[in-house]
Write a protein that holds these residues in place. Structure first.
Motif, mmCIF file in Angstrom:
data_model
loop_
_atom_site.group_PDB
_atom_site.id
_atom_site.type_symbol
_atom_site.label_atom_id
_atom_site.label_comp_id
_atom_site.label_asym_id
_atom_site.label_seq_id
_atom_site.Cartn_x
_atom_site.Cartn_y
_atom_site.Cartn_z
ATOM 1 N N SER A 101 0.851 -1.185 0.000
ATOM 2 C CA SER A 101 0.000 0.000 0.000
ATOM 3 C C SER A 101 0.891 1.241 0.000
ATOM 4 O O SER A 101 2.064 1.161 0.383
ATOM 5 C CB SER A 101 -0.894 0.025 1.243
ATOM 6 O OG SER A 101 -1.720 -1.097 1.245
ATOM 7 N N GLY A 102 0.324 2.353 -0.389
ATOM 8 C CA GLY A 102 1.144 3.559 -0.375
ATOM 9 C C GLY A 102 0.460 4.732 -1.021
ATOM 10 O O GLY A 102 -0.758 4.716 -1.231
ATOM 11 N N PHE A 103 1.241 5.742 -1.332
ATOM 12 C CA PHE A 103 0.681 6.932 -1.990
ATOM 13 C C PHE A 103 1.785 7.646 -2.745
ATOM 14 O O PHE A 103 2.969 7.332 -2.583
ATOM 15 C CB PHE A 103 0.009 7.859 -0.960
ATOM 16 C CG PHE A 103 0.838 8.184 0.251
ATOM 17 C CD1 PHE A 103 1.856 9.127 0.210
ATOM 18 C CD2 PHE A 103 0.594 7.529 1.451
ATOM 19 C CE1 PHE A 103 2.602 9.417 1.341
ATOM 20 C CE2 PHE A 103 1.334 7.815 2.589
ATOM 21 C CZ PHE A 103 2.344 8.762 2.531
ATOM 22 N N ARG A 112 -2.054 10.529 -5.090
ATOM 23 C CA ARG A 112 -2.566 9.185 -5.336
ATOM 24 C C ARG A 112 -2.532 8.444 -4.012
ATOM 25 O O ARG A 112 -1.549 8.558 -3.267
ATOM 26 C CB ARG A 112 -1.655 8.477 -6.342
ATOM 27 C CG ARG A 112 -1.821 6.959 -6.418
ATOM 28 C CD ARG A 112 -2.698 6.604 -7.562
ATOM 29 N NE ARG A 112 -3.194 5.257 -7.498
ATOM 30 C CZ ARG A 112 -3.063 4.361 -8.481
ATOM 31 N NH1 ARG A 112 -2.394 4.685 -9.556
ATOM 32 N NH2 ARG A 112 -3.621 3.180 -8.380
ATOM 33 N N TYR A 114 -3.282 4.558 -2.362
ATOM 34 C CA TYR A 114 -3.622 3.180 -2.732
ATOM 35 C C TYR A 114 -3.551 2.227 -1.548
ATOM 36 O O TYR A 114 -2.517 2.105 -0.879
ATOM 37 C CB TYR A 114 -2.678 2.665 -3.826
ATOM 38 C CG TYR A 114 -2.915 1.205 -4.100
ATOM 39 C CD1 TYR A 114 -4.052 0.795 -4.789
ATOM 40 C CD2 TYR A 114 -2.055 0.230 -3.606
ATOM 41 C CE1 TYR A 114 -4.317 -0.549 -4.994
ATOM 42 C CE2 TYR A 114 -2.306 -1.112 -3.808
ATOM 43 C CZ TYR A 114 -3.439 -1.495 -4.501
ATOM 44 O OH TYR A 114 -3.710 -2.815 -4.685
ATOM 45 N N PRO A 116 -5.612 -1.886 -0.789
ATOM 46 C CA PRO A 116 -6.564 -2.793 -1.435
ATOM 47 C C PRO A 116 -8.021 -2.355 -1.208
ATOM 48 O O PRO A 116 -8.891 -2.655 -2.021
ATOM 49 C CB PRO A 116 -6.284 -4.131 -0.765
ATOM 50 C CG PRO A 116 -4.865 -4.038 -0.313
ATOM 51 C CD PRO A 116 -4.668 -2.602 0.088
ATOM 52 N N ASP A 119 -8.705 2.919 -3.623
ATOM 53 C CA ASP A 119 -7.693 3.369 -4.573
ATOM 54 C C ASP A 119 -8.142 4.691 -5.187
ATOM 55 O O ASP A 119 -9.011 4.724 -6.059
ATOM 56 C CB ASP A 119 -7.507 2.308 -5.664
ATOM 57 C CG ASP A 119 -6.357 2.651 -6.594
ATOM 58 O OD1 ASP A 119 -5.747 3.720 -6.415
ATOM 59 O OD2 ASP A 119 -6.059 1.848 -7.493
ATOM 60 N N ARG A 122 -6.158 9.301 -8.774
ATOM 61 C CA ARG A 122 -5.733 10.625 -9.242
ATOM 62 C C ARG A 122 -6.382 11.706 -8.386
ATOM 63 O O ARG A 122 -7.602 11.737 -8.244
ATOM 64 C CB ARG A 122 -6.137 10.815 -10.709
ATOM 65 C CG ARG A 122 -5.633 12.102 -11.344
ATOM 66 C CD ARG A 122 -6.021 12.148 -12.803
ATOM 67 N NE ARG A 122 -7.464 12.208 -12.977
ATOM 68 C CZ ARG A 122 -8.152 13.307 -13.359
ATOM 69 N NH1 ARG A 122 -7.522 14.422 -13.624
ATOM 70 N NH2 ARG A 122 -9.451 13.269 -13.495
ATOM 71 N N ASP A 150 -10.127 10.788 -9.141
ATOM 72 C CA ASP A 150 -10.594 9.500 -9.675
ATOM 73 C C ASP A 150 -10.580 8.475 -8.552
ATOM 74 O O ASP A 150 -9.557 8.324 -7.868
ATOM 75 C CB ASP A 150 -9.667 8.997 -10.792
ATOM 76 C CG ASP A 150 -9.784 9.842 -12.051
ATOM 77 O OD1 ASP A 150 -10.744 10.631 -12.155
ATOM 78 O OD2 ASP A 150 -8.902 9.720 -12.912
ATOM 79 N N ASP A 152 -10.879 4.695 -8.297
ATOM 80 C CA ASP A 152 -10.937 3.430 -9.043
ATOM 81 C C ASP A 152 -11.787 2.388 -8.325
ATOM 82 O O ASP A 152 -12.432 1.562 -8.954
ATOM 83 C CB ASP A 152 -9.524 2.863 -9.229
ATOM 84 C CG ASP A 152 -8.840 3.476 -10.439
ATOM 85 O OD1 ASP A 152 -9.107 4.661 -10.714
ATOM 86 O OD2 ASP A 152 -8.050 2.783 -11.101
ATOM 87 N N GLU A 154 -14.498 2.722 -6.503
ATOM 88 C CA GLU A 154 -15.942 2.920 -6.720
ATOM 89 C C GLU A 154 -16.270 3.167 -8.179
ATOM 90 O O GLU A 154 -17.437 3.420 -8.505
ATOM 91 C CB GLU A 154 -16.435 4.110 -5.882
ATOM 92 C CG GLU A 154 -16.444 3.846 -4.400
ATOM 93 C CD GLU A 154 -17.037 5.004 -3.612
ATOM 94 O OE1 GLU A 154 -17.769 5.830 -4.174
ATOM 95 O OE2 GLU A 154 -16.732 5.079 -2.409
ATOM 96 N N GLN A 155 -15.264 3.142 -9.046
ATOM 97 C CA GLN A 155 -15.453 3.393 -10.481
ATOM 98 C C GLN A 155 -16.034 4.783 -10.715
ATOM 99 O O GLN A 155 -16.860 4.985 -11.607
ATOM 100 C CB GLN A 155 -16.394 2.334 -11.095
ATOM 101 C CG GLN A 155 -16.025 0.923 -10.787
ATOM 102 C CD GLN A 155 -15.048 0.329 -11.784
ATOM 103 O OE1 GLN A 155 -14.660 0.938 -12.764
ATOM 104 N NE2 GLN A 155 -14.617 -0.884 -11.519
ATOM 105 N N ARG A 156 -15.586 5.746 -9.921
ATOM 106 C CA ARG A 156 -16.026 7.138 -10.102
ATOM 107 C C ARG A 156 -14.844 7.941 -10.603
ATOM 108 O O ARG A 156 -13.781 7.950 -9.978
ATOM 109 C CB ARG A 156 -16.534 7.732 -8.789
ATOM 110 C CG ARG A 156 -17.828 7.152 -8.341
ATOM 111 C CD ARG A 156 -18.369 7.890 -7.138
ATOM 112 N NE ARG A 156 -18.919 9.181 -7.521
ATOM 113 C CZ ARG A 156 -19.519 9.999 -6.661
ATOM 114 N NH1 ARG A 156 -19.627 9.660 -5.390
ATOM 115 N NH2 ARG A 156 -20.019 11.149 -7.059
#
Lengths: 239, 263
Positions: A101-103, A112, A114, A116, A119, A122, A150, A152, A154-156
């Motif tokens: 994990s990270g950013f 960014r 991240y 699991p 995520d 952007r 962004d 990822d 939630e797909q938003r």
């Protein structure tokens, strides 16, 4: 019959042994070998977590760390970790923890995030804002800019928000047991479509305007992250 | 410890048996062609020694900021035979549904669907697709080996979503709109079932969501994704159980997932 069964078993075992040995040797190309080298290097980096107490004991100890390092604390589950610099590019620095994990950060701001579970691929503010925002807010009191995010998970995508940065004045902060006067900035984050508002904080060295410490949260489900730079990725004077 | 000669003999025989595998593994490394298209400085081709990790391949690309990683595609010729089979089977099933359909309107809709599928190319896209560098570099399972010629298509972020079973075939993307919001705005064609839809995300991930006033589910679909309304079960009953609805939509959504975002 039994002999043949045993022979088959030995055959399979020996085949596996041979294949394993061959895969780890002649089957690898130079590119694959490079990759395994870099993976072992990352493994070494991750063992840095064990020397956290050393890095936090003195500025000199932090300076002597082999790699650029951040200390990150999450408000969820009291997670605390050292993150090492995985990549340094013109677009920002990528920080990775022991679990992957990270950013990434740019000019001290998370761009960014991240894990699991979440995520945020952007977080993009107008380039002038991260680059000159602190100086502008320091001079004029505050500055605003829209941002796009962004998510990822939630797909938003292209979720719109607004950031307003305020200069709060000088504040003493404790670094390596020593009180240090820093410039404090607060940043109000608004994401109308989620009803999310939050105030981030940044602490900068008055001489270099380098962000040594911050507290950031950019999405309702993102934990509050407190970041302190232990060893910077560029040549900069310690506060 | 004494080792019997019979034991040693067995191991020698076993090692000899494993030789054919070893020869395959020790074959000289192959060169594969890697092509980048889309949001890259210019379409570029690289010859890379295989096997090579995906992260090392992606680092070769001079990617522009416009790249929409969520909808990026990794295209391999090796995926195409399976996808061709899928397309053929799907078209056969649509033909059976046309035969089973009683109303002319439904037959017309199904013929349009048939033509749509027929016009879609067999791409060889690897699905679900995840070429995001951060995840590829930090998640070993995502950092797969590249062992054959590959094309990496990095499209611009599309501005629309696509629909099947609805009056409008495409609608503009808004980050504030849920799947349910789109379902309410885009009228369902007759013969399609209310209450739930399939979603094929731009990365090829397939989901099933409840829609309508009776659900609080807040699901979103990414730009370039598909929202697919299911035909009513009665049509599948009319095929005398030759086609199941679940099976048909599994194939249809898998097929849509193989499609790439157009320039």
């Amino acid at each position: 019959m039994k002999y043949h069964q045993n022979l088959l078993l030995y055959g399979v075992l020996a085949g596996l042994v041979a294949c394993t040995a061959l895969l780890s040797g002649c089957g690898l190309t130079s590119a694959a070998k490079d990759e395994s080298l870099s993976l072992s290097a990352v493994f070494k980096l991750r063992s840095l977590a064990k020397v956290e107490h050393v890095a936090l004991s003195s500025q000199a100890a932090a300076q002597s760390l082999q790699y650029a390092t951040l200390k990150a604390e999450l408000d969820v589950g009291e997670v605390r970790a050292l993150l090492v610099l995985a990549k340094n590019a013109a677009s920002g620095q990528q920080w990775v923890g022991a679990d992957g994990s990270g950013f990434t950060t740019w000019q001290g701001r998370i761009t960014r995030y991240y894990t699991p579970a979440l995520d945020l691929s952007r977080i993009e503010i107008s380039p002038l804002y991260p680059q000159y925002g602190f100086a502008a807010a320091f001079q004029y009191g505050r500055i605003s800019a829209p941002f796009e995010l962004d998510n990822d998970t939630e797909q938003r995508f292209q979720v719109l928000g607004k950031a307003t940065l305020y200069y709060d004045g000088k504040q003493p902060r404790m670094y390596w047991g020593k009180p240090t006067e820093m410039l404090q900035f607060s940043e109000r984050i608004e994401v109308p479509s989620t009803g999310f508002t939050h105030v981030n904080y940044y602490w900068l060295d008055p001489q270099t305007f380098f962000v040594w410490e911050s507290q950031q949260k950019w999405w309702p489900q993102m934990p509050l992250i407190s970041i302190q730079v232990l060893k910077p990725w560029e040549a900069v004077r310690y506060p | 410890m004494r080792v019997s000669s019979r034991f040693i003999g067995r191991w020698i025989v076993s090692l000899l048996l494993s030789l054919p595998f070893s020869v395959g593994v020790c074959a000289p490394p192959q060169t594969v062609q890697i092509v980048f298209k889309g949001c890259v400085n210019e379409p570029s081709t690289y010859a890379v020694q295989s096997p090579v990790r995906l992260s090392a391949v992606l680092e070769l690309a001079a990617v522009q900021d416009c790249a929409y990683w969520h909808g990026a595609s990794w295209l391999k010729a090796g995926n195409q035979p399976e996808q061709l089979k899928l397309k053929t089977a799907l078209l056969e099933e649509v033909n059976l549904l046309i035969e089973a359909a009683e109303s002319e309107t439904l037959q017309r809709h199904l013929r349009i669907l048939h033509d749509q599928i027929e016009a879609m190319p067999v791409t060889g896209r690897t699905v679900p697709s995840d070429l995001d560098m951060f995840r590829v570099e930090t998640r070993p399972l995502k950092n797969r080996l590249v062992v054959e010629d590959s094309v990496f298509w990095l499209p611009k972020r599309p501005t629309q979503l696509y629909f099947l079973g609805f009056e409008q075939g495409a609608m503009d993307y808004f980050s504030t709109q849920t799947v349910s919001d789109y379902w309410e705005k885009n009228a369902l064609k007759p013969d399609y079932e209310k209450g739930w839809v399939y979603v094929v995300q731009a990365n090829g991930k397939i989901e099933k969501h409840k829609v309508g006033y009776w659900t609080h589910e807040q699901a979103y679909v990414a730009p370039g994704g598909w929202i697919v309304a299911p035909l009513k079960e009665s049509l599948f009953d009319a095929t005398d159980d030759r086609i199941s609805r679940d099976g048909f939509y599994r194939q249809l959504t898998q097929w849509l997932a193989t499609q790439v975002i157009q320039p």
